[in-house]
Write an enzyme that holds these catalytic residues in place. Structure first.
Site, mmCIF file in Angstrom:
data_model
loop_
_atom_site.group_PDB
_atom_site.id
_atom_site.type_symbol
_atom_site.label_atom_id
_atom_site.label_comp_id
_atom_site.label_asym_id
_atom_site.label_seq_id
_atom_site.Cartn_x
_atom_site.Cartn_y
_atom_site.Cartn_z
ATOM 1 N N SER A 1 40.178 -42.423 73.038
ATOM 2 C CA SER A 1 40.609 -42.336 74.468
ATOM 3 C C SER A 1 39.735 -43.253 75.034
ATOM 4 O O SER A 1 39.067 -44.011 76.164
ATOM 5 C CB SER A 1 40.162 -41.145 74.837
ATOM 6 O OG SER A 1 41.204 -39.951 74.627
ATOM 7 N N LYS B 1 41.032 -46.129 77.367
ATOM 8 C CA LYS B 1 41.609 -45.194 78.595
ATOM 9 C C LYS B 1 40.698 -46.248 79.563
ATOM 10 O O LYS B 1 41.750 -46.231 80.858
ATOM 11 C CB LYS B 1 41.570 -43.750 78.966
ATOM 12 C CG LYS B 1 42.137 -43.157 77.674
ATOM 13 C CD LYS B 1 41.759 -42.036 78.368
ATOM 14 C CE LYS B 1 43.136 -40.989 77.252
ATOM 15 N NZ LYS B 1 42.124 -39.253 76.955
ATOM 16 N N TYR C 1 50.712 -46.720 74.771
ATOM 17 C CA TYR C 1 49.000 -45.664 74.772
ATOM 18 C C TYR C 1 49.026 -45.456 73.501
ATOM 19 O O TYR C 1 47.239 -45.275 73.003
ATOM 20 C CB TYR C 1 50.261 -44.129 76.159
ATOM 21 C CG TYR C 1 48.763 -42.713 75.744
ATOM 22 C CD1 TYR C 1 47.245 -43.352 76.095
ATOM 23 C CD2 TYR C 1 48.921 -42.097 74.467
ATOM 24 C CE1 TYR C 1 46.661 -42.118 75.732
ATOM 25 C CE2 TYR C 1 47.461 -41.296 74.838
ATOM 26 C CZ TYR C 1 47.123 -41.681 74.733
ATOM 27 O OH TYR C 1 45.735 -40.020 75.413
ATOM 28 N N TYR D 1 34.994 -34.934 79.519
ATOM 29 C CA TYR D 1 36.260 -34.603 80.307
ATOM 30 C C TYR D 1 35.094 -33.710 80.819
ATOM 31 O O TYR D 1 34.135 -33.708 81.096
ATOM 32 C CB TYR D 1 36.400 -34.272 78.863
ATOM 33 C CG TYR D 1 37.368 -35.575 78.012
ATOM 34 C CD1 TYR D 1 38.487 -35.782 78.775
ATOM 35 C CD2 TYR D 1 37.197 -35.187 76.509
ATOM 36 C CE1 TYR D 1 39.291 -37.035 78.388
ATOM 37 C CE2 TYR D 1 37.825 -36.684 76.062
ATOM 38 C CZ TYR D 1 38.586 -37.390 77.136
ATOM 39 O OH TYR D 1 39.495 -38.437 76.784
ATOM 40 N N VAL E 1 38.470 -38.999 70.139
ATOM 41 C CA VAL E 1 38.665 -38.420 69.660
ATOM 42 C C VAL E 1 38.373 -38.574 67.536
ATOM 43 O O VAL E 1 38.348 -38.478 66.293
ATOM 44 C CB VAL E 1 39.623 -37.195 69.346
ATOM 45 C CG1 VAL E 1 39.589 -36.112 70.603
ATOM 46 C CG2 VAL E 1 40.621 -38.540 69.090
#
Ligand code: DON
Length: 305
Positions: A61, A64, A189, A241, A259
């Protein structure tokens, strides 16, 4: 600095036993759960390392942030945030229910999976190969590492097991949040998440953000000050998050987790930090990495608040 980093790694190795490797992407189970490493890149380009800083892992992530930079560059912030919110979340990063039930009727922010998949759909390029190559080339530029590549096994593992992401993506297409070929968007992605990096690579991304968009090692501007300001703000409110509030109180640094076990952090006008520890807490953030950053923030007075 080296001594402080070594102490932070040694003091916090004990926490990794309380975490778990990510298992929903089977290939990630091959990581060494005990690993913990760090790199700091200062704004005069100095680099300091400790622990398992050389281990390669997938960016997950943290990518992102890279795609958000490109999407804002390609479309402007107003368009990007007309399709994706900029609000924190209390749900997990891959929540499905939240996507339909939240008041905005769009992904809450670009750091959760739904938002990040919608971001990919906004990246310019004629083909999916061209779009992914733009992401990879930009990642190379902001890490100063021309040999970045994807980990093929992790990519295939994500693709084979990514049905939750497929569900999010098809739902967004049905809601007109996203245009284009859903499988192609997902393929990009999955690939972006599978780029292999080490602590230094992400410390350098953090250093570029800390330096308002200028690469500290060659003084090249790669992003406007305005875009880096937006990225750092989103990292503070959404980067960890549903653990972002706790992280802001205890550490107080713009950061983004993955992760794979990485955390990329940007301390404005001071340094970029890359930490690695694949044992994760319940929210999918590196458990040892957070503890190391907490100690550093305390020792070096890094909180922006
Ligand atoms: O799509 C996924 O679920 C993963 N490729 C990335 C998720 C992730 O890294 C969440 N971060 N802590």
């Amino acid at each position: 600095m080296k001594r402080i980093l070594e102490k932070a790694i040694n003091d916090n190795r004990k926490w990794v036993k309380d975490g778990e490797l990510a298992s929903y992407i089977p290939e990630l189970l091959n990581a060494d759960k005990e690993a913990l490493g760090i790199c700091v890149t200062t704004l005069d380009g100095e680099e300091f390392f400790a622990g398992d800083h050389n281990t390669k892992f997938t960016i997950q992530s943290i990518s992102k942030v890279i795609t958000l930079m490109l999407a804002i560059h390609d479309n402007g912030k107003d368009y990007v945030f007309s399709k994706i919110g900029m609000e924190p979340t209390e749900s997990a990063f891959n929540s499905i229910t939240n996507l339909e039930s939240n008041e905005l009727k769009k992904p809450l922010n670009p750091m959760i999976n739904a938002g990040a998949i919608a971001v990919v759909s906004m990246i310019d390029g004629e083909t999916k190969e061209e779009k992914f190559n733009r992401i990879l080339r930009f990642a190379m530029k902001i890490t100063g590492n021309d040999s970045l590549a994807i980990n093929e096994q992790v990519y295939l593992s994500e693709k084979a097991t990514g049905d939750r992401n497929r569900a999010l993506a098809y739902f967004m297409k049905s809601m007109d949040i996203m245009e284009g070929d859903v499988e192609e968007i997902l393929d990009i992605y999955f690939k972006q998440c599978s780029i292999e990096i080490n602590c230094r690579d992400i410390a350098r991304i953090g250093a570029m953000l800390a330096n308002d968009g200028v690469l500290p090692w060659n003084n090249q501007r790669v992003l406007s000050r305005e875009v880096t300001r937006i990225i750092k703000t989103i990292m503070v409110t959404c980067g960890m998050y549903d653990g972002s509030g706790n992280f802001a109180v205890h550490i107080g640094i713009p950061a983004k987790s993955g992760v794979g076990g990485g955390i990329m952090a940007a301390v404005p006008r001071r340094m970029g930090i890359g930490v690695y520890g694949p044992a994760l807490d319940k929210k999918g953030n590196s458990i040892g990495g957070i503890k190391v950053l907490e100690e550093l923030s305390r020792e070096l007075d890094l909180s922006i608040f």
